[in-house]
Design a protein around this motif. Structure first.
Motif, short mmCIF file in Angstrom:
data_model
loop_
_atom_site.label_atom_id
_atom_site.label_comp_id
_atom_site.label_asym_id
_atom_site.label_seq_id
_atom_site.Cartn_x
_atom_site.Cartn_y
_atom_site.Cartn_z
N ARG A 187 0.80 -1.22 0.00
CA ARG A 187 0.00 0.00 0.00
C ARG A 187 0.85 1.29 0.00
N PRO A 188 1.76 1.47 -0.94
CA PRO A 188 2.53 2.72 -0.97
C PRO A 188 1.64 3.90 -1.31
N ARG A 189 2.04 5.08 -0.87
CA ARG A 189 1.32 6.32 -1.14
C ARG A 189 2.27 7.32 -1.78
N ILE A 190 1.75 8.09 -2.74
CA ILE A 190 2.53 9.14 -3.38
C ILE A 190 2.01 10.47 -2.86
N ARG A 191 2.72 11.02 -1.88
CA ARG A 191 2.37 12.28 -1.25
C ARG A 191 3.66 13.02 -0.94
N LEU A 192 3.52 14.32 -0.66
CA LEU A 192 4.72 15.09 -0.33
C LEU A 192 5.42 14.53 0.90
N SER A 193 4.66 13.95 1.81
CA SER A 193 5.25 13.40 3.03
C SER A 193 6.03 12.12 2.77
N THR A 194 5.78 11.46 1.63
CA THR A 194 6.49 10.22 1.32
C THR A 194 7.55 10.41 0.23
N LEU A 195 7.59 11.60 -0.37
CA LEU A 195 8.55 11.86 -1.45
C LEU A 195 9.75 12.65 -0.93
N ASP A 196 10.93 12.25 -1.34
CA ASP A 196 12.14 13.01 -1.04
C ASP A 196 12.37 13.95 -2.23
N MET A 197 11.73 15.12 -2.16
CA MET A 197 11.74 16.04 -3.30
C MET A 197 13.16 16.49 -3.64
N GLY A 198 13.99 16.70 -2.62
CA GLY A 198 15.36 17.11 -2.88
C GLY A 198 16.12 16.07 -3.67
N ARG A 199 15.95 14.80 -3.31
CA ARG A 199 16.65 13.73 -4.05
C ARG A 199 16.14 13.63 -5.47
N LEU A 200 14.81 13.75 -5.65
CA LEU A 200 14.24 13.65 -6.99
C LEU A 200 14.71 14.80 -7.88
N ARG A 201 14.82 16.02 -7.30
CA ARG A 201 15.32 17.15 -8.08
C ARG A 201 16.77 16.94 -8.50
#
Length: 255
Positions: A99-113
């Motif tokens: 049950r993964p979720r795609i939300r800002l709380s679960t995303l490492d935005m810095g790493r993705l950038r």
């Protein structure tokens, strides 16, 4: 007797177990909560919600709340089919279990950038920033009367922006219609079919010509050729190039 205000659990009536009590409630009215936020509704109530949300969604396609209600109240056949596809696929089955979720709380935005241009993670963040959208705007399900199916439609909503990324489509009306055509073929959700069919009425003549001659045929061919979009564990594919993932799924290069 006095009300048991301090009791943490309701007492079973006439010596029956709590499980029997819950079964009785479900049989008599189907009106107890299956998951947080669930609102039990009868078939008639679902029909009324579907009609009202469809009218509002057609009047204002950017009413995402109405689009969400329409998807939940009309997906009684498509959602079990999508769940079965996930259960019969190794990666899809893992998603259902974890049950993964795609939300800002679960995303490492810095790493993705920081990922290289062209990778799924970098292009996904670029899509979010360029179009000023957030995964947190996706509404949680309310009217799906099955906990597992509720997660299926939640997952579909949260990968919607990833479909924009993979298809190379913006969030304007033209881009949304193209994505809806792809998703309609892929999922069979009536909400997607409705959006694909009636979305073009707001487009200009020039855009309608491009849509009919290039974009819709490509979206339909890609939807038919692609494997189920819910069977990809996108959170574990951030470093994969978008072109490589398109080829793996079976999405033809955008025109």
């Amino acid at each position: 007797g006095r009300a048991r205000l301090g009791s943490s659990e309701p007492q079973a009536r006439h010596g029956r177990s709590e499980e029997e009590e819950e079964e009785e409630v479900e049989e008599e009215g189907g009106c107890y909560q299956l998951y947080p936020g669930h609102i039990p509704t009868s078939p008639l109530q679902k029909a009324l919600l579907a009609a009202g949300s469809a009218c509002m969604a057609l009047y204002d396609p950017y009413r995402h709340d109405m689009v969400a209600v329409l998807g939940e109240t009309t997906g009684c056949l498509a959602l079990p089919n999508l769940r079965d596809k996930m259960k019969n696929h190794p990666e899809g089955y893992r998603i259902l279990q974890e049950r993964p979720r795609i939300r800002l709380s679960t995303l490492d935005m810095g790493r993705l950038r920081g990922l290289p241009d062209g990778t799924l993670g970098r292009e996904y963040v670029r899509f979010l920033e360029d179009n000023k959208v957030s995964p947190d705007t996706r509404m949680p399900p309310k009217f799906v009367d099955d906990e597992e199916l509720a997660y299926v439609i939640q997952r579909y909503r949260e990968v919607h922006d990833l479909m924009h990324t993979l298809l190379g489509m913006p969030t304007n009306m033209l881009g949304e219609v193209v994505v809806k055509w792809f998703e309609a073929v892929q999922t069979g959700l009536p909400m997607c079919v409705l959006g694909a069919a009636f979305g073009p009425v707001r487009l200009s003549t020039r855009k309608l010509q491009v849509l009919a001659t290039e974009l819709v045929p490509w979206a339909i061919r890609s939807g038919r050729n692609a494997s189920c979009i819910l069977n990809i564990y996108y959170e574990q594919r951030w470093e994969q190039p978008v072109e490589s993932l398109r080829e793996e799924i079976g999405i033809f290069p955008p025109p």
